[in-house]
Design a protein around this motif. Structure first.
Motif, PDB file in Angstrom:
ATOM      1  N   ALA A 177       5.817  58.096  28.302  1.00  0.00           N
ATOM      2  CA  ALA A 177       4.579  58.856  28.394  1.00  0.00           C
ATOM      3  C   ALA A 177       3.967  58.732  29.786  1.00  0.00           C
ATOM      4  CB  ALA A 177       3.591  58.377  27.332  1.00  0.00           C
ATOM      5  N   VAL A 178       4.025  57.530  30.346  1.00  0.00           N
ATOM      6  CA  VAL A 178       3.480  57.304  31.691  1.00  0.00           C
ATOM      7  C   VAL A 178       4.277  58.089  32.728  1.00  0.00           C
ATOM      8  CG1 VAL A 178       3.110  55.572  33.491  1.00  0.00           C
ATOM      9  CG2 VAL A 178       2.491  55.063  31.119  1.00  0.00           C
ATOM     10  N   LEU A 179       5.595  58.060  32.601  1.00  0.00           N
ATOM     11  CA  LEU A 179       6.441  58.820  33.526  1.00  0.00           C
ATOM     12  C   LEU A 179       6.092  60.304  33.465  1.00  0.00           C
ATOM     13  CD1 LEU A 179       8.887  59.145  35.440  1.00  0.00           C
ATOM     14  CD2 LEU A 179      10.321  59.344  33.388  1.00  0.00           C
ATOM     15  N   PHE A 180       5.928  60.842  32.265  1.00  0.00           N
ATOM     16  CA  PHE A 180       5.586  62.253  32.096  1.00  0.00           C
ATOM     17  C   PHE A 180       4.296  62.586  32.837  1.00  0.00           C
ATOM     18  CE2 PHE A 180       3.032  65.332  29.645  1.00  0.00           C
ATOM     19  CZ  PHE A 180       3.809  66.465  29.819  1.00  0.00           C
ATOM     20  N   LYS A 181       3.275  61.784  32.637  1.00  0.00           N
ATOM     21  CA  LYS A 181       1.981  62.063  33.269  1.00  0.00           C
ATOM     22  C   LYS A 181       2.072  61.993  34.794  1.00  0.00           C
ATOM     23  CE  LYS A 181      -0.907  60.676  29.369  1.00  0.00           C
ATOM     24  NZ  LYS A 181      -1.998  59.816  28.883  1.00  0.00           N
ATOM     25  N   MET A 182       2.795  60.996  35.296  1.00  0.00           N
ATOM     26  CA  MET A 182       2.922  60.859  36.748  1.00  0.00           C
ATOM     27  C   MET A 182       3.755  61.985  37.343  1.00  0.00           C
ATOM     28  SD  MET A 182       1.105  58.296  37.715  1.00  0.00           S
ATOM     29  CE  MET A 182       1.738  57.998  39.364  1.00  0.00           C
ATOM     30  N   LEU A 183       4.818  62.386  36.635  1.00  0.00           N
ATOM     31  CA  LEU A 183       5.640  63.486  37.130  1.00  0.00           C
ATOM     32  C   LEU A 183       4.864  64.798  37.142  1.00  0.00           C
ATOM     33  CD1 LEU A 183       9.177  62.893  35.555  1.00  0.00           C
ATOM     34  CD2 LEU A 183       8.594  62.896  37.986  1.00  0.00           C
TER      35      LEU A 183
END
Length: 430
Positions: A177-183
Motif C-alpha cells: 500500500a505504501v509503495l502504491f501511494k509513493m508511486l
C-alpha cells in the motif's frame, strides 16, 4: 563572530591548549571538552577540566561575550548551575554562580590562530556569493568530496524515508500500500505530485488488489477519483469509464472530496495526468505483488524491464478524452523510471532493509550510482564551480548539500567547510 563558530573552536580544540589561564589567572587543563548539546541547556555536558589544583566535572557554556550570560537569562535558570567553565570570545563582565562566587572564564580571542579567524571571515563575511565557499570549491580534493557526498546522500535518503515511515503507520505496515501511494505521487511529478498523492490516499489499497486483473476498472477508479469523469463527452471509452466508476463508487462508498484537482497547464502532453494515470493502471494490471519484485530487483536494467509499461489502447491516439491525436505508443521512458528509482523505489528499499535490520548500503550506492546525474539549476551551478555531478548519487548529494548546509550556513558542520577552515583548500581568489 558567531556562537556556532565558538562551538566549533571548542569542540575540536582549535586553539592553543597549553598554558591556558582563566581571566583571573588560574591555570586551565582540558581533560575532556564534553558532549556537544544540541538541545536546550548548557552547550557541552560532562566536561572534565582542571582549574588550578582542582579537577572539575560538569558543563561548559559558550558565548561571544560574557555579558550574553545575562542577556540569555542564565542566572535565573537552574539548568546552568553546574557550569564549571564559561568560554567566551571576549570577556566584558564578571559572571557569578548561585553561591555568589565568580564562574571561571576562558577568553578565546587571545589563543586562537589568526589563520583560522582569517579563513572564517573569508568563508562567512560575503553575502554576494551563491555559496560561502564558491571561490574555493574548485580546490576540493576527490577524497574529501567523495566521502562527504556519500554521507550527504544517506542523509537525504533518511529524509525521504520519513514520509514512508508515516505511511507505514497509517497503513498498518502494508508495504504494498505504501509503495502504491509513493508511486502514484511520483507519477504526478512536481506539478501533479500532491494531487496524485491525495488521489492515492483516497483509495484503500485493498480495492487496487481486487481490481488488479482489469485495466479498465483500474482506469475508471483512478480517473474517477481524480475528478476527470465529470464532463459530458460522447465516446464509448469515456462513457464506459463513467459507468464503471459509478458502479465502483456505489459499491465501495468512494469519495474524492479531499482529492486535489489535477493540472494540465505547463505540462508536456506525455506528462498529462490522463497519460500518467493510464500508465499507472497498466503497471498494477501487469504486476501482482509489485513490492516483492522491487525488493528482489537490484540491477538498473532489470528495473527498466520491470517498470516499462504503456497506456491502454485509447491513449495511443489521445492525450485528452475529447481530442484525437497522432497514434503513438506512450510508454514510460528510462529517464522517467530513473526519477521513480531516485524518489520512490530506492528510498523504499532502504527503509524496508532498515526495518529488517539488514545493511544494503553498498547495493544502494551501486544502484543510485548507475543512474545519470539529474539536471537542474542547483547541479548546473555546482558544475560551473567544478564538474562534480556525474551520477544520481552526486546530484542527490549536491541538492542536499545546497538545501541543508549551504542555504543555512552550516559550513562548520560540512566536510568542505571544515577543509577550508583547516587550510586544506587553498585558492588565490579568496
Amino acid at each position: 563572530m558567531r556562537e556556532d563558530f565558538l562551538h566549533y573552536i571548542w569542540k575540536y580544540k582549535k586553539f592553543i591548549i597549553t598554558g591556558l589561564k582563566t581571566v583571573s589567572g588560574e591555570a586551565i587543563t582540558i581533560k575532556n571538552v564534553g558532549e556537544h548539546n544540541f538541545n536546550s541547556g548548557p552547550d557541552f555536558f560532562n566536561a572534565q577540566i582542571q582549574i588550578g589544583d582542582q579537577l572539575w566535572a560538569g558543563n561548559v557554556e559558550l558565548h561571544v561575550k560574557s555579558s550574553d550570560w545575562f542577556l540569555h537569562n542564565h542566572e535565573k535558570d537552574d539548568a546552568y548551575k553546574n557550569v564549571i567553565l564559561h568560554v567566551v570570545w571576549e570577556h566584558d563582565t564578571e559572571v557569578f554562580a548561585k553561591n555568589n562566587l565568580p564562574i571561571a572564564t576562558l577568553q578565546l580571542k587571545d589563543v586562537v590562530d589568526f589563520n583560522l579567524i582569517n579563513s572564517y571571515k573569508k568563508l562567512f563575511l560575503n553575502d554576494s556569493r551563491w555559496i560561502n565557499c564558491e571561490n574555493s570549491f574548485s580546490s576540493i580534493d576527490d577524497f574529501t568530496f567523495n566521502n562527504w557526498k556519500e554521507r550527504l546522500y544517506f542523509e537525504r535518503i533518511e529524509q525521504k524515508t520519513s514520509v514512508i515511515e508515516d505511511l507505514l503507520k497509517t497503513s498498518k505496515n502494508d508495504w504494498e500500500a505504501v509503495l502504491f501511494k509513493m508511486l502514484v505521487k511520483n507519477f504526478g511529478l512536481k506539478v501533479n505530485g500532491e494531487a496524485f498523492f491525495s488521489l492515492a490516499n483516497s483509495i484503500d489499497f485493498s480495492l487496487i488488489r481486487k481490481l488488479q486483473n482489469s485495466t479498465n476498472l483500474l482506469e475508471a477508479l483512478l480517473f474517477g477519483q481524480a475528478g476527470l469523469l465529470e464532463e459530458d463527452i460522447e465516446n464509448s471509452y469515456y462513457i464506459n469509464l463513467v459507468k464503471d466508476y459509478a458502479f465502483l463508487k456505489s459499491k465501495y462508498t468512494l469519495s474524492n472530496i479531499n482529492v486535489l484537482p489535477v493540472q494540465f497547464f505547463r505540462l508536456r502532453p506525455p506528462n498529462f495526468p490522463t497519460i500518467r494515470l493510464s500508465q499507472m493502471a497498466s503497471l498494477y494490471n501487469l504486476h501482482g505483488n509489485l513490492f516483492s519484485k522491487i525488493i528482489e530487483t537490484n540491477v538498473i536494467n532489470d528495473f527498466y524491464e520491470l517498470l516499462k509499461v504503456e497506456t491502454s489502447s485509447f491513449w495511443k491516439s489521445h492525450y485528452t478524452f475529447n481530442k484525437e491525436s497522432k497514434t503513438i505508443k506512450k510508454s514510460v521512458s528510462k529517464s522517467f523510471i530513473d526519477l521513480l528509482l531516485i524518489n520512490t523505489i530506492i528510498p523504499i528499499k532502504f527503509c524496508y532493509a532498515k526495518h529488517k535490520g539488514i545493511n544494503i548500503n553498498e547495493d544502494i550506492v551501486s544502484l543510485i550510482s548507475s543512474i545519470a546525474s539529474e539536471k537542474n539549476s542547483i547541479i548546473s551551478a555546482y558544475n560551473k564551480l567544478k564538474p562534480v555531478s556525474k551520477t544520481a548519487l552526486d546530484s542527490q548529494a549536491l541538492i542536499h548539500l545546497k538545501t541543508n548546509y549551504c542555504n543555512t550556513n552550516l559550513c562548520l558542520k560540512c566536510a568542505i567547510g571544515n577543509a577550508f577552515l583547516n587550510n586544506k583548500l587553498l585558492n588565490q581568489k579568496t
